[in-house]
Write a protein that holds these residues in place. Structure first.
Motif, mmCIF file in Angstrom:
data_model
loop_
_atom_site.group_PDB
_atom_site.id
_atom_site.type_symbol
_atom_site.label_atom_id
_atom_site.label_comp_id
_atom_site.label_asym_id
_atom_site.label_seq_id
_atom_site.Cartn_x
_atom_site.Cartn_y
_atom_site.Cartn_z
ATOM 1 N N ARG A 159 0.832 -75.445 -137.632
ATOM 2 C CA ARG A 159 1.954 -75.047 -136.787
ATOM 3 C C ARG A 159 2.127 -73.529 -136.774
ATOM 4 N NH1 ARG A 159 6.052 -77.714 -134.654
ATOM 5 N NH2 ARG A 159 5.478 -79.613 -135.782
ATOM 6 N N GLU A 163 2.112 -70.865 -133.798
ATOM 7 C CA GLU A 163 3.420 -70.345 -133.405
ATOM 8 C C GLU A 163 3.617 -68.887 -133.764
ATOM 9 O OE1 GLU A 163 8.120 -70.999 -134.600
ATOM 10 O OE2 GLU A 163 6.755 -72.702 -134.675
ATOM 11 N N ASN A 171 2.934 -72.161 -125.745
ATOM 12 C CA ASN A 171 1.540 -72.087 -125.311
ATOM 13 C C ASN A 171 0.666 -73.185 -125.909
ATOM 14 O OD1 ASN A 171 1.606 -69.512 -123.709
ATOM 15 N ND2 ASN A 171 2.367 -68.756 -125.680
ATOM 16 N N TYR A 172 1.283 -74.191 -126.486
ATOM 17 C CA TYR A 172 0.555 -75.304 -127.094
ATOM 18 C C TYR A 172 1.522 -76.479 -127.176
ATOM 19 C CZ TYR A 172 3.320 -73.470 -130.907
ATOM 20 O OH TYR A 172 4.377 -73.017 -131.651
ATOM 21 N N THR A 173 1.003 -77.631 -127.527
ATOM 22 C CA THR A 173 1.830 -78.831 -127.635
ATOM 23 C C THR A 173 1.919 -79.287 -129.087
ATOM 24 O OG1 THR A 173 -0.023 -80.370 -127.389
ATOM 25 C CG2 THR A 173 1.001 -79.553 -125.352
ATOM 26 N N GLU A 174 2.806 -80.231 -129.343
ATOM 27 C CA GLU A 174 2.884 -80.830 -130.670
ATOM 28 C C GLU A 174 1.571 -81.524 -131.027
ATOM 29 O OE1 GLU A 174 5.349 -80.904 -133.163
ATOM 30 O OE2 GLU A 174 6.061 -79.208 -131.983
ATOM 31 N N GLN A 175 0.921 -82.095 -130.041
ATOM 32 C CA GLN A 175 -0.368 -82.736 -130.316
ATOM 33 C C GLN A 175 -1.422 -81.694 -130.705
ATOM 34 O OE1 GLN A 175 -0.756 -85.969 -130.576
ATOM 35 N NE2 GLN A 175 -2.904 -85.725 -131.213
ATOM 36 N N ASP A 176 -1.378 -80.525 -130.093
ATOM 37 C CA ASP A 176 -2.294 -79.450 -130.484
ATOM 38 C C ASP A 176 -2.100 -79.074 -131.954
ATOM 39 O OD1 ASP A 176 -3.621 -79.078 -128.009
ATOM 40 O OD2 ASP A 176 -1.958 -77.843 -127.264
#
Length: 481
Positions: A159, A163, A171-176
């Motif tokens: 994370r 971040e 610029n990203y997802t939780e899955q990323d």
């Protein structure tokens, strides 16, 4: 003979690239020219800092560098004595971004090892820096990657890598994050059992604590297929970093950090997703340099330092000095701690902490909020007291050199204007607001011309110089860079 604009620009560069400069240092760089100076600073060689063996004769507690206060003071020695200021400035820059603190590690030597990584790789490839950071035991423990296992991921490092360390929110997802974390399973430390023993009973081995080491455990790595930022593969950590570095968001994020630290204060990082950059065109220029140089930080800084947006008047005094920048700059000007160690260096490092920035102890993984957030009523008083005391002490070698240099001007007799302007020049060629300079001249004029002919240590004439240095150190401009 260099003109005033040359001196102004060089002084501006040295405040940003390092921690300010004495007049002798400024003259030496002026003789080389601006572009040559930029190249020299971008390619640090022998730092010539106070040697470890000398330091440890005075500080036996620095032999092991286990405890926070002594480790912070040890780094401060390097900052105030180095001949390669950008090497320490870039380490401080990355320390604020990849913020790792003593509060969780309880082992300062590991933190200093991380600072060494920033010195070695901080001006090179951002990709290489992220790989080294991912293998760093201090970072692994700080963000719990030793608890990131195949089939039972810990998302802390994945994370924050996205971040706070590379791309920024949005610029990203939780899955990323989950897929990133899977890729870093097996990246751990080699002696975790020793860490648990030390945390439990704080017992040292006969010759001190054993340094943590990186270990890659293939049996604990999730080698399955992953989908990360739109790319599919059986990614390990290195491939994840490669994908991160290819993202335009990464280029913008690092460019904005460089602008914030070297050009002008930006909004705090948590506001970046909602607040546009102060100078979008500058961020675009730096982002292009990031890709054109294959993610090379040195190349980005070369573009930055030679740019119009860096050289412009708008960029002068557009940053609030961090506590470490302020303390280190004042100490370098006063000339203290450079020829021999002193036990007082620990208290000097503590003063930066009192102002809000303790070396090796960021408040959170987010680092410090900078700019105007450095200033509150308590921190401002601490700032004024420290720098005015440091730079008015006539026993300090750098202050004595300033008095002698003033005594060599105009036959040793200085008008109030000459006294003020001479002190401003010796404190890094400072430029004050007109009303501030006028107030200082009026104060100097209360006692007429200053006669330094035949001056003696601590006499009334020297005390007038000390007072003027103290007043200038208390100005708004001295606390900016």
């Amino acid at each position: 003979m260099k003109n005033g604009s040359d001196i102004d620009l060089m002084a501006h560069l040295l405040r940003r690239v390092g921690f300010g400069a004495t007049r002798d240092e400024l003259d030496a760089y002026l003789a080389k020219g601006y572009e040559a100076t930029v190249e020299e600073l971008l390619h640090p060689q022998d730092p010539g800092n106070l040697p470890d063996d000398i330091i440890m004769r005075y500080h036996v507690e620095m032999s092991e560098l286990r405890f926070l206060n002594h480790a912070a003071a040890y780094w401060l020695y390097r900052i105030v004595t180095t001949k390669c200021p950008l090497e320490e400035k870039i380490a401080l820059f990355w320390h604020g971004i990849f913020a790792t603190g003593y509060s969780k590690l309880n082992q300062a030597r590991s933190l200093l090892n991380q600072i060494d990584i920033f010195r070695r790789h901080g001006l090179g490839s951002f990709r290489d820096l992220l790989i080294e950071l991912s293998k760093d035991p201090a970072m692994i423990i700080w963000l719990d990657n030793q608890d990131n296992h195949k089939g039972a991921i810990n998302e802390n490092y994945g994370r924050e890598l996205l971040e706070l360390f590379s791309m920024g929110v949005g610029n990203y997802t939780e899955q990323d994050i989950k897929e990133c974390s899977r890729a870093f399973t097996g990246w751990t430390i080699a002696n975790p059992e020793y860490m648990s023993i030390r945390m439990r009973n704080n017992t040292a081995r006969p010759y001190g604590y054993i340094a943590w080491q990186f270990q890659y455990r293939e049996d604990d790595h999730d080698d399955g297929e992953k989908v990360f930022l739109g790319e599919r593969g059986r990614f390990n950590g290195e491939e994840i970093v490669d994908i991160i570095c290819r993202q335009p968001a990464t280029a913008r994020f690092i460019s904005r950090h460089l602008y914030d630290f070297f050009v002008a204060d930006e909004a705090p990082v948590p506001q970046w997703p909602y607040t546009p950059p102060r100078d979008p065109e500058a961020i675009e220029v730096l982002s292009n340099a990031y890709f054109e140089s294959n993610y090379d930080i040195r190349s980005m800084l070369r573009v930055l330092f030679n740019s119009d947006f860096f050289k412009s008047q708008r960029a002068r005094y557009a940053r609030v000095k961090s506590p470490v920048e302020l303390v280190a700059g004042a100490v370098r000007l006063s000339g203290d701690y450079q020829r021999a160690p002193s036990l007082e260096i620990v208290e000097v490092a503590n003063h930066a902490f009192y102002m809000g920035q303790g070396l090796l102890q960021p408040p959170t993984v987010e680092g410090w909020h900078e700019g105007l957030e450095w200033i509150d009523s308590g921190a401002l008083i601490e700032r004024v007291n420290f720098v005015s005391r440091e730079l008015s002490n006539l026993n300090k070698p750098g202050v004595r050199a300033m008095v002698d240099r003033l005594a060599s001007m105009n036959g040793g007799v200085l008008s109030p204007e000459m006294l003020v302007d001479g002190c401003l020049d010796l404190l890094g060629h400072l430029q004050l607001r007109d009303r501030t300079r006028a107030a200082l001249v009026a104060r100097a004029a209360e006692r007429g011309d200053l006669d330094l002919r035949g001056h003696q240590p601590g006499d009334q004439a020297e005390q007038r110089v000390a007072e003027m240095l103290r007043l200038i150190a208390s100005t708004r401009e001295f606390k900016l860079c």
